[in-house]
Design a protein around this motif. Structure first.
Motif, mmCIF file in Angstrom:
data_model
loop_
_atom_site.group_PDB
_atom_site.id
_atom_site.type_symbol
_atom_site.label_atom_id
_atom_site.label_comp_id
_atom_site.label_asym_id
_atom_site.label_seq_id
_atom_site.Cartn_x
_atom_site.Cartn_y
_atom_site.Cartn_z
ATOM 1 N N ALA A 10 0.835 -1.205 0.000
ATOM 2 C CA ALA A 10 0.000 0.000 0.000
ATOM 3 C C ALA A 10 0.864 1.247 0.000
ATOM 4 C CB ALA A 10 -0.934 -0.004 1.208
ATOM 5 N N VAL A 14 1.582 3.453 -3.886
ATOM 6 C CA VAL A 14 1.020 4.801 -4.024
ATOM 7 C C VAL A 14 2.070 5.874 -3.774
ATOM 8 C CG1 VAL A 14 -1.243 4.008 -3.307
ATOM 9 C CG2 VAL A 14 0.282 5.015 -1.604
ATOM 10 N N SER A 213 -9.258 7.736 -6.654
ATOM 11 C CA SER A 213 -8.908 8.337 -5.365
ATOM 12 C C SER A 213 -10.042 8.278 -4.352
ATOM 13 C CB SER A 213 -8.507 9.806 -5.581
ATOM 14 O OG SER A 213 -9.619 10.573 -6.021
ATOM 15 N N GLY A 230 -14.268 1.503 -1.517
ATOM 16 C CA GLY A 230 -13.167 1.945 -0.664
ATOM 17 C C GLY A 230 -12.684 3.350 -0.982
ATOM 18 N N TYR A 231 -12.249 4.058 0.058
ATOM 19 C CA TYR A 231 -11.633 5.381 -0.092
ATOM 20 C C TYR A 231 -10.134 5.213 0.089
ATOM 21 C CZ TYR A 231 -16.171 7.716 -0.063
ATOM 22 O OH TYR A 231 -17.438 8.138 -0.395
ATOM 23 N N HIS A 232 -9.348 5.588 -0.905
ATOM 24 C CA HIS A 232 -7.912 5.338 -0.910
ATOM 25 C C HIS A 232 -7.277 6.209 -1.993
ATOM 26 C CE1 HIS A 232 -9.499 3.057 -4.225
ATOM 27 N NE2 HIS A 232 -10.008 2.139 -3.426
ATOM 28 N N GLN A 238 -6.358 -0.682 -9.727
ATOM 29 C CA GLN A 238 -6.898 -1.144 -8.446
ATOM 30 C C GLN A 238 -8.074 -2.094 -8.626
ATOM 31 O OE1 GLN A 238 -7.248 2.953 -7.143
ATOM 32 N NE2 GLN A 238 -6.120 2.504 -5.279
#
Length: 305
Positions: A10, A14, A213, A230-232, A238
């Motif tokens: 992770a 990123v 995003s 998901g928030y990422h 992804q």
């Protein structure tokens, strides 16, 4: 996947891609290079594992060592070998190509970098509308008008006033990243929709890959292709799905629910080996095609570890 490994990936996947540096290596590089063995081990791991999902672990490790390398040519060679191995895992090949493009930019090789980015198959022409509200992360479950009926002439009540469809400036798409935050205000706790019109010469099945995003959903010709709650931060590939493009103009609609940070997404179309597919831009006046066969999710490399 073990939690420490997930955390490593992770962070590494990123992390910012390398900034520009002199082609001759890092200033003041010492003859004795304490990181040489680590880079050699990571390159060997990539050569060993590139045909399976663990290849992304080796890519993350090698990428994390780039900044301290006095010479980038051996790392570029490792990325190139993964790209040229047509039996390599599709996600490994794509991520290696993105890493190589960034590395070439950092060496000042802008044409080589641009060539690698083009081969990823990013969709780069978009229209957008928004922002709508995502306070409390309720945007994904709220069906705003653009997803109910596609009308490029319509005007809607947005988060802070009336909004309408408009073209996203070309300069807002950088190295494949569609920077919606560059064209929206506000860009926190908001929902935006982006539309691409893709012209296909025939009916065909392709892989659609999204990295966004925040929470997101994608429709292809009105059919839901993928959804990610998901928030990422956004990173390459992804979520993926096999989708059918119909002969003529196809409509790809992205819904992005965003809380904070850099707002945008990567979306690309690829073949079964991860190589990008290039398509023309369709006409907004073309009749909407019927959806093709049901989209099928692609299990991503992180899930396969």
């Amino acid at each position: 996947m073990p939690r420490p490994l997930a955390a490593l990936l992770a962070l590494a996947l990123v992390a910012p891609l390398p900034a520009a540096r002199a082609a001759g290596g890092a200033p003041g590089a010492r003859a004795a290079d304490p990181g040489a063995a680590l880079r050699a081990d990571a390159a060997a791991a990539l050569a060993r594992d590139r045909r399976g999902p663990r290849g992304i672990v080796a890519l993350a490790e090698l990428g994390a060592l780039e900044d301290e390398a006095p010479e980038l040519a051996p790392i570029a060679a490792a990325y190139t070998a993964a790209i040229e191995d047509r039996a390599a895992d599709p996600e490994v090949r794509a991520l290696a190509r993105q890493r190589l493009a960034a590395l070439e930019r950092s060496r000042g090789n802008l044409q080589r970098s641009a060539a690698q980015v083009r081969r990823l198959g990013f969709v780069t022409r978009w229209r957008l509308v928004g922002p709508f509200d995502d306070e409390g992360k309720r945007g994904l479950e709220t069906a705003y008008p653009p997803e109910k009926a596609l009308d490029l002439a319509a005007r809607y009540e947005g988060k802070v006033g009336e909004v309408a469809w408009r073209a996203l400036p070309d300069e807002a798409v950088v190295h494949g990243f569609v920077d919606l935050g560059a064209a929206l205000r506000p860009a926190r706790e908001v929902v935006a929709y982006a539309l691409a019109l893709v012209e296909a010469p025939r009916d065909e099945r392709v892989a659609l890959w999204l990295g966004a995003s925040g929470a997101s959903q994608v429709w292809v010709n009105g059919a839901v292709a993928l959804s990610d709650p998901g928030y990422h931060p956004a990173r390459l590939d992804q979520r993926g799905a096999l989708v059918t493009l119909r002969r003529g103009t196809n409509r790809i609609l992205v819904k992005l629910c965003h809380q904070g940070g850099r707002m945008g997404f990567y979306l690309r179309l690829a073949d079964e080996r991860g190589d990008g597919r290039a398509f023309g831009t369709g006409s907004p006046d073309a009749a909407a095609p019927a959806p093709g066969p049901r989209p099928a999710p692609i299990e991503d490399a992180l899930a396969r570890l």
